[in-house]
Write a protein that holds these residues in place. Sequence first.
Motif, PDB file in Angstrom:
ATOM      1  N   ARG A   1       1.778 -16.535   3.007  1.00  0.00           N
ATOM      2  CA  ARG A   1       0.501 -15.833   2.868  1.00  0.00           C
ATOM      3  C   ARG A   1       0.464 -15.032   1.576  1.00  0.00           C
ATOM      4  NH1 ARG A   1       2.075 -15.646   8.175  1.00  0.00           N
ATOM      5  NH2 ARG A   1       0.551 -16.431   9.704  1.00  0.00           N
ATOM      6  N   SER A   2      -0.720 -14.997   0.981  1.00  0.00           N
ATOM      7  CA  SER A   2      -0.927 -14.237  -0.250  1.00  0.00           C
ATOM      8  C   SER A   2      -2.081 -13.266  -0.049  1.00  0.00           C
ATOM      9  CB  SER A   2      -1.253 -15.183  -1.414  1.00  0.00           C
ATOM     10  OG  SER A   2      -1.578 -14.466  -2.582  1.00  0.00           O
ATOM     11  N   PHE A   3      -1.889 -12.037  -0.510  1.00  0.00           N
ATOM     12  CA  PHE A   3      -2.904 -11.000  -0.344  1.00  0.00           C
ATOM     13  C   PHE A   3      -3.245 -10.403  -1.708  1.00  0.00           C
ATOM     14  CE2 PHE A   3      -0.359 -11.191   3.528  1.00  0.00           C
ATOM     15  CZ  PHE A   3      -1.342 -11.405   4.480  1.00  0.00           C
ATOM     16  N   LYS A   4      -4.556 -10.210  -1.954  1.00  0.00           N
ATOM     17  CA  LYS A   4      -5.003  -9.655  -3.228  1.00  0.00           C
ATOM     18  C   LYS A   4      -5.142  -8.138  -3.162  1.00  0.00           C
ATOM     19  CE  LYS A   4      -4.961 -13.903  -4.218  1.00  0.00           C
ATOM     20  NZ  LYS A   4      -5.993 -14.724  -4.819  1.00  0.00           N
ATOM     21  N   LEU A   5      -5.211  -7.590  -1.961  1.00  0.00           N
ATOM     22  CA  LEU A   5      -5.204  -6.145  -1.719  1.00  0.00           C
ATOM     23  C   LEU A   5      -6.383  -5.418  -2.365  1.00  0.00           C
ATOM     24  CD1 LEU A   5      -1.372  -5.434  -1.901  1.00  0.00           C
ATOM     25  CD2 LEU A   5      -2.784  -5.963   0.099  1.00  0.00           C
ATOM     26  N   PHE A   6      -7.518  -6.087  -2.389  1.00  0.00           N
ATOM     27  CA  PHE A   6      -8.779  -5.396  -2.689  1.00  0.00           C
ATOM     28  C   PHE A   6      -9.842  -5.963  -1.757  1.00  0.00           C
ATOM     29  CE2 PHE A   6      -9.032  -9.048  -5.638  1.00  0.00           C
ATOM     30  CZ  PHE A   6     -10.311  -9.518  -5.402  1.00  0.00           C
TER      31      PHE A   6
ATOM     32  N   GLN B   1     -17.259 -11.551  -6.330  1.00  0.00           N
ATOM     33  CA  GLN B   1     -15.834 -11.770  -6.575  1.00  0.00           C
ATOM     34  C   GLN B   1     -15.602 -12.238  -8.014  1.00  0.00           C
ATOM     35  OE1 GLN B   1     -13.672 -15.341  -5.348  1.00  0.00           O
ATOM     36  NE2 GLN B   1     -12.408 -14.064  -4.006  1.00  0.00           N
ATOM     37  N   GLY B   2     -16.479 -13.118  -8.486  1.00  0.00           N
ATOM     38  CA  GLY B   2     -16.357 -13.599  -9.859  1.00  0.00           C
ATOM     39  C   GLY B   2     -16.495 -12.477 -10.873  1.00  0.00           C
TER      40      GLY B   2
ATOM     41  N   ILE C   1      -9.816  -4.493   6.561  1.00  0.00           N
ATOM     42  CA  ILE C   1      -9.181  -4.994   7.774  1.00  0.00           C
ATOM     43  C   ILE C   1      -9.601  -6.434   8.011  1.00  0.00           C
ATOM     44  CG2 ILE C   1      -8.904  -2.754   8.896  1.00  0.00           C
ATOM     45  CD1 ILE C   1     -11.430  -3.312  10.492  1.00  0.00           C
ATOM     46  N   GLY C   2      -8.741  -7.163   8.745  1.00  0.00           N
ATOM     47  CA  GLY C   2      -9.020  -8.562   9.005  1.00  0.00           C
ATOM     48  C   GLY C   2      -8.707  -9.423   7.795  1.00  0.00           C
ATOM     49  N   GLY C   3      -9.194 -10.653   7.831  1.00  0.00           N
ATOM     50  CA  GLY C   3      -8.881 -11.614   6.779  1.00  0.00           C
ATOM     51  C   GLY C   3      -9.920 -11.673   5.675  1.00  0.00           C
ATOM     52  N   ARG C   4      -9.557 -12.385   4.613  1.00  0.00           N
ATOM     53  CA  ARG C   4     -10.449 -12.712   3.495  1.00  0.00           C
ATOM     54  C   ARG C   4     -11.057 -11.470   2.835  1.00  0.00           C
ATOM     55  NH1 ARG C   4     -11.658 -18.218   3.341  1.00  0.00           N
ATOM     56  NH2 ARG C   4     -10.822 -19.377   5.114  1.00  0.00           N
ATOM     57  N   ASN C   5     -10.278 -10.407   2.726  1.00  0.00           N
ATOM     58  CA  ASN C   5     -10.788  -9.168   2.126  1.00  0.00           C
ATOM     59  C   ASN C   5     -11.272  -9.384   0.697  1.00  0.00           C
ATOM     60  OD1 ASN C   5      -8.024  -7.627   3.738  1.00  0.00           O
ATOM     61  ND2 ASN C   5     -10.098  -7.672   4.524  1.00  0.00           N
ATOM     62  N   SER C   6     -10.531 -10.169  -0.089  1.00  0.00           N
ATOM     63  CA  SER C   6     -10.901 -10.368  -1.494  1.00  0.00           C
ATOM     64  C   SER C   6     -12.109 -11.281  -1.662  1.00  0.00           C
ATOM     65  CB  SER C   6      -9.714 -10.945  -2.282  1.00  0.00           C
ATOM     66  OG  SER C   6      -9.388 -12.241  -1.821  1.00  0.00           O
ATOM     67  N   GLN C   7     -12.611 -11.841  -0.563  1.00  0.00           N
ATOM     68  CA  GLN C   7     -13.848 -12.629  -0.592  1.00  0.00           C
ATOM     69  C   GLN C   7     -15.043 -11.819  -0.089  1.00  0.00           C
ATOM     70  OE1 GLN C   7     -13.084 -16.265   1.570  1.00  0.00           O
ATOM     71  NE2 GLN C   7     -11.395 -16.853   0.230  1.00  0.00           N
ATOM     72  N   GLY C   8     -14.827 -10.515   0.114  1.00  0.00           N
ATOM     73  CA  GLY C   8     -15.927  -9.654   0.532  1.00  0.00           C
ATOM     74  C   GLY C   8     -16.032  -9.489   2.030  1.00  0.00           C
ATOM     75  N   PHE C   9     -14.883  -9.385   2.704  1.00  0.00           N
ATOM     76  CA  PHE C   9     -14.860  -9.175   4.150  1.00  0.00           C
ATOM     77  C   PHE C   9     -13.959  -7.985   4.488  1.00  0.00           C
ATOM     78  CE2 PHE C   9     -16.002 -13.573   3.614  1.00  0.00           C
ATOM     79  CZ  PHE C   9     -16.969 -13.795   4.586  1.00  0.00           C
ATOM     80  N   GLY C  10     -14.325  -7.268   5.555  1.00  0.00           N
ATOM     81  CA  GLY C  10     -13.427  -6.267   6.119  1.00  0.00           C
ATOM     82  C   GLY C  10     -13.481  -4.878   5.527  1.00  0.00           C
ATOM     83  N   MET C  11     -14.458  -4.573   4.687  1.00  0.00           N
ATOM     84  CA  MET C  11     -14.567  -3.215   4.162  1.00  0.00           C
ATOM     85  C   MET C  11     -15.351  -2.351   5.148  1.00  0.00           C
ATOM     86  SD  MET C  11     -15.945  -1.877   0.472  1.00  0.00           S
ATOM     87  CE  MET C  11     -15.085  -0.511  -0.296  1.00  0.00           C
TER      88      MET C  11
END
Length: 249
Positions: free
Chosen positions: A51-56, A25-26, A232-242
């Motif tokens: 709620r805030s979404f980064k959309l990646f 992520q960094g 899909i799901g939560g925390r996508n921008s932290q490397g989840f849900g791809m």
Amino acid sequence: MRLTITMSGREKPVTLPLHYQQQLQGLLYHSLQNPTFAHFLHEVGFRKGKRSFKLFTFSRLFGSHQLNLERKTITFYDEFHWHVGTVLPEVTQELGEYLLLRSDVQIGGQPVEVKRIDVEKREIKSEEIEIEMLSPLTVYSTYETVDGSKKTQFFSPYDEVFSHLVELNFRNKYEAYYGVPPKERLFIEPIRVTEKHKVVTVFKGFYITAWLGYYRLRSSPDNLTFLYRVGIGGRNSQGFGMFRLLFER
């Protein structure tokens, strides 16, 4: 749009902590050279209520590796691959340029060489797909206890509320980006998910329970394409849900 980035250690194998999502992520945030856009994405994001979404989203790293459970590290000895997905063209453009225009890129303080970047612009055409998770899917609810502290409860794919929370998360992300709610519903069903697919990850000191495995999604082609790009799901921008697409029905 998706990028598949092929990398290798510049001079020696690359050793990372087992929970290396924060390093990836960094790298992604560091690649954003437009300060206005970087600040917006990192600090603000696309909002729906509170709620805030980064959309990646991004995947795990794939390649020949060795785990050291005593030291809690993973070492990649040859080429390894990283997938990044988003609906934001600025992210793919700036990340791609950053990686290609530098002789050395740092991951976890180690120099890596970018061998190749492949670009994919897939449009899903059907209303039902089967998928495999490339990074684990997390679904949770945060609530306040009687003593005023906050507690987070994670749900398995076989919990009754799992599909509802996945759909709610999708609707919030969709409306945050497009400004209107989606017209069609989203349905998710686990088809091959067992306890071995359960993953507990530490991100910035917080323990996250998530699930790999295989699922079936049903919605409109446009909605499924949106999810294919943002996760899909939560925390996508932290490397989840791809996820990767296995086939369309």
